[in-house]
Design a protein around this motif. Structure first.
Motif, PDB file in Angstrom:
ATOM      1  N   TYR A  85     -14.536 -53.117 -81.178  1.00  0.00           N
ATOM      2  CA  TYR A  85     -15.274 -51.895 -80.878  1.00  0.00           C
ATOM      3  C   TYR A  85     -14.573 -51.154 -79.753  1.00  0.00           C
ATOM      4  CZ  TYR A  85     -18.800 -48.514 -79.695  1.00  0.00           C
ATOM      5  OH  TYR A  85     -19.441 -47.328 -79.455  1.00  0.00           O
ATOM      6  N   GLU A  86     -14.458 -49.886 -79.926  1.00  0.00           N
ATOM      7  CA  GLU A  86     -13.932 -49.059 -78.854  1.00  0.00           C
ATOM      8  C   GLU A  86     -14.741 -47.771 -78.891  1.00  0.00           C
ATOM      9  OE1 GLU A  86      -9.703 -48.625 -78.909  1.00  0.00           O
ATOM     10  OE2 GLU A  86      -9.710 -47.539 -77.017  1.00  0.00           O
ATOM     11  N   TRP A  95     -17.323 -46.510 -71.429  1.00  0.00           N
ATOM     12  CA  TRP A  95     -16.368 -46.768 -72.507  1.00  0.00           C
ATOM     13  C   TRP A  95     -16.239 -48.290 -72.663  1.00  0.00           C
ATOM     14  CZ3 TRP A  95     -14.453 -43.776 -76.145  1.00  0.00           C
ATOM     15  CH2 TRP A  95     -13.360 -44.232 -76.896  1.00  0.00           C
ATOM     16  N   LYS A 117     -14.641 -51.622 -74.791  1.00  0.00           N
ATOM     17  CA  LYS A 117     -13.578 -52.030 -75.716  1.00  0.00           C
ATOM     18  C   LYS A 117     -13.608 -53.541 -75.781  1.00  0.00           C
ATOM     19  CE  LYS A 117      -8.686 -51.322 -76.504  1.00  0.00           C
ATOM     20  NZ  LYS A 117      -7.406 -50.984 -75.927  1.00  0.00           N
ATOM     21  N   GLU A 118     -14.006 -54.066 -76.929  1.00  0.00           N
ATOM     22  CA  GLU A 118     -14.056 -55.527 -77.064  1.00  0.00           C
ATOM     23  C   GLU A 118     -14.099 -55.915 -78.536  1.00  0.00           C
ATOM     24  OE1 GLU A 118     -17.827 -57.343 -75.700  1.00  0.00           O
ATOM     25  OE2 GLU A 118     -18.635 -55.331 -75.510  1.00  0.00           O
TER      26      GLU A 118
END
Ligand code: MSP
Length: 514
Positions: free
Chosen positions: A122-123, A157, A159-160
């Motif tokens: 996911y970003e 934000w 990201k992972e």
């Protein structure tokens, strides 16, 4: 025809204390549950607490307490609020309970087996306050030139690595659901919003997180915990002992009604049916969104220090006056404002004057002129039949209103009859008949007792404690308080207790002479 009725409230986040907004949906759901019980349905009424996710984890950290100890404490406070507001829940589910973890993991597995879950990364934007992912195009300008969520919540934000649910594959099926079952989603304003959101196209949904641990492990991949909304929505099934199809409670699915606040309609009307469709489970019959409360014209917030605990209001005004106010003030589904002044006005005009006085006048006339004994029902005049006719259609009329979640309209139907009762007593003037025609006076009082019994019976779901007292005053015994029991008259000759006021007028302490 009686049947099964399964109604739910949202499960409340335990990151903060219970407030009037939480009480609101619970009171509405309680009215539905109690009404269906009185109609003879088998009811399952579920409420509870939503205890996982980053927001709750951070609240525990801020309080410097272990998350489990923290959620135990706050969850108990929510249960205490429900009890204080006379919420007649059949079960209180907590998402940290083993039964829920089993249910949520089973649902995940079922969805995964259908091929609707895949691993990706996911970003994008995440609003912790809403526990919601937002697309870039949904963000709006916030203070200091920063982008914020459409709800005003700050976004980060993120990201992972993440598991995704193929929400995009369900767009047409969802639109077909809204189209073919117009009753599935209400009110219309919410439906329009949801339909237009879905029509714009759905992105796949990130349904797991790896950056924190306070959640339900994803089956087969313990590095991930479930996205808190996947976990939370599963509560409606896990409380029915899902995935055990032989559990007695399993028969309550599909739920008849999920009552939710308008801010969480998206999760219930889009994600939830899509998860269920993927798992090949029937979707709920109805989702209805209620509006939001402001306090004396202002948004309720911790920073403004105007958060209202419903228990404080109940202590001051009585539980039933608060329940009545919440459902009476504005058509259910719309936004509303809680002001002290309007609460007092509703209490004094509609409860103390309209209903309380009608009851008090009738009962004191019976006490004084009939030795407190219920007179016989004899011949009826046209005006008697007219009033009693208006009362007798109330259960059916209200059932139709409640079917469309028109709780305020249901109350208005009852108040029309209460006003008719006041006009009747004024017109018949039983106090004058005492001197001219004692038999007619008794007939009038009997009609009033019967009308009041009907009115108190249908108002029990809204104001359980005061209607219990009123029915006792009217000589109606425990087994005689259902809708079906209204078919049978209360026998004449019963001795009534000494009359006591049901709804005291509220006088502001400052108005009293010092
Ligand atoms: N945990 C989720 C629900 C999961 S259901 C599977 C959640 N919890 S919440 O505690 O934040 O909110 C619960 C409910 O309270 C929502 O329905 C929300 O609309 C309601 N309200 C919160 N503030 C409110 C008002 N000021 N007025 C009316 N209702 C409000 O969301």
């Amino acid at each position: 025809m009686t049947g099964r009725f399964y109604v739910t409230t949202p499960i409340y986040y335990v990151n903060g204390a219970p407030h009037i907004g939480h009480a609101y949906t619970s009171v509405a759901a309680d009215v539905m549950a109690r009404f269906h019980r009185l109609a003879g349905d088998e009811v399952f009424f579920l409420t509870g607490t939503d205890e996982h996710g980053q927001k709750v984890e951070q609240a525990a950290q801020a309080a410097g307490i272990d998350p489990k100890v923290f959620v135990d404490r706050v969850s108990a406070d929510f249960r205490n609020m429900a009890d204080a507001m006379a919420i007649s829940y059949d079960d209180f589910i907590r998402t940290t309970e083993p039964r829920h973890i089993t249910g949520a993991q089973a649902l995940w597995q079922k969805v995964a087996e259908s091929g609707a879950i895949y691993l990706g990364a996911y970003e994008g934007w995440y609003a912790l306050r809403d526990e919601c992912f937002y697309g870039e195009d949904e963000l709006i300008d916030g203070p200091e030139g920063k982008k914020v969520a459409p709800t005003g919540a700050p976004v980060d934000w993120v990201k992972e690595p993440s598991y995704f649910f193929k929400l995009s594959a369900f767009q047409d099926k969802l639109l077909e659901l809204y189209e073919s079952h117009p009753e599935f989603l209400g009110p219309n304003s919410t439906k329009r919003e949801i339909v237009s959101f879905v029509k714009q196209g759905l992105r796949d949904l990130s349904i797991s997180r790896t950056s924190f641990k306070w959640g339900i492990p994803v089956p087969g991949d313990e590095a991930h915990v479930m996205y808190v909304w996947f976990d939370a929505l599963a509560n409606y099934l896990s409380a029915l002992d899902y995935p055990n199809p032989d559990a007695p409670r399993a028969a309550f699915w599909p739920a008849n009604l999920h009552l939710v606040g308008k801010d969480i309609a998206r999760f219930h009307a889009i994600y939830w049916p899509a998860f269920l469709m993927a798992a090949d489970i029937e979707v709920p019959k109805k989702i209805f969104a209620n509006g939001w409360w402001t306090i004396e014209g202002q948004k309720m917030s911790k920073s403004l220090g105007n958060v209202v605990d419903p228990r404080d209001l109940a202590k001051e005004f009585g539980v039933d006056a608060v329940r009545f106010f919440l459902l009476r003030e504005v058509p259910f589904g719309g936004d509303s404002d809680l002001s002290r002044k309007s609460l007092i006005t509703r209490n004094n005009v509609e409860l103390a004057n309209d209903l309380g006085n009608l009851c008090q006048r009738t009962l004191s006339l019976v006490a004084r002129n009939c030795d407190g004994i219920i007179p016989e029902r004899r011949v009826l005049t046209e005006s008697d039949t007219h009033l009693l006719g208006q009362v007798s259609v109330l259960p059916e009329l209200m059932a139709a209103q409640l079917e469309r979640c028109a709780l305020t309209d249901a109350l208005e139907d009852v108040w029309k009859v209460i006003r008719a009762g006041n006009a009747y007593i004024d017109h018949q003037a039983p106090w004058a008949l005492r001197k001219t025609d004692v038999e007619r006076m008794k007939d009038v009082l009997r009609v009033l007792l019967d009308a009041l019994r009907g009115i108190a019976t249908v108002l029990q779901p809204f104001m359980p404690q005061s209607m219990d007292r009123m029915l006792t005053q009217l000589g109606v015994e425990d087994g005689e308080r259902t809708f079906a029991a209204l078919e049978t008259l209360i026998p004449a000759g019963r001795k009534l207790p000494a009359p006591q006021g049901i709804f005291p007028r509220y006088v502001e302490p400052t108005e009293e002479p010092s």
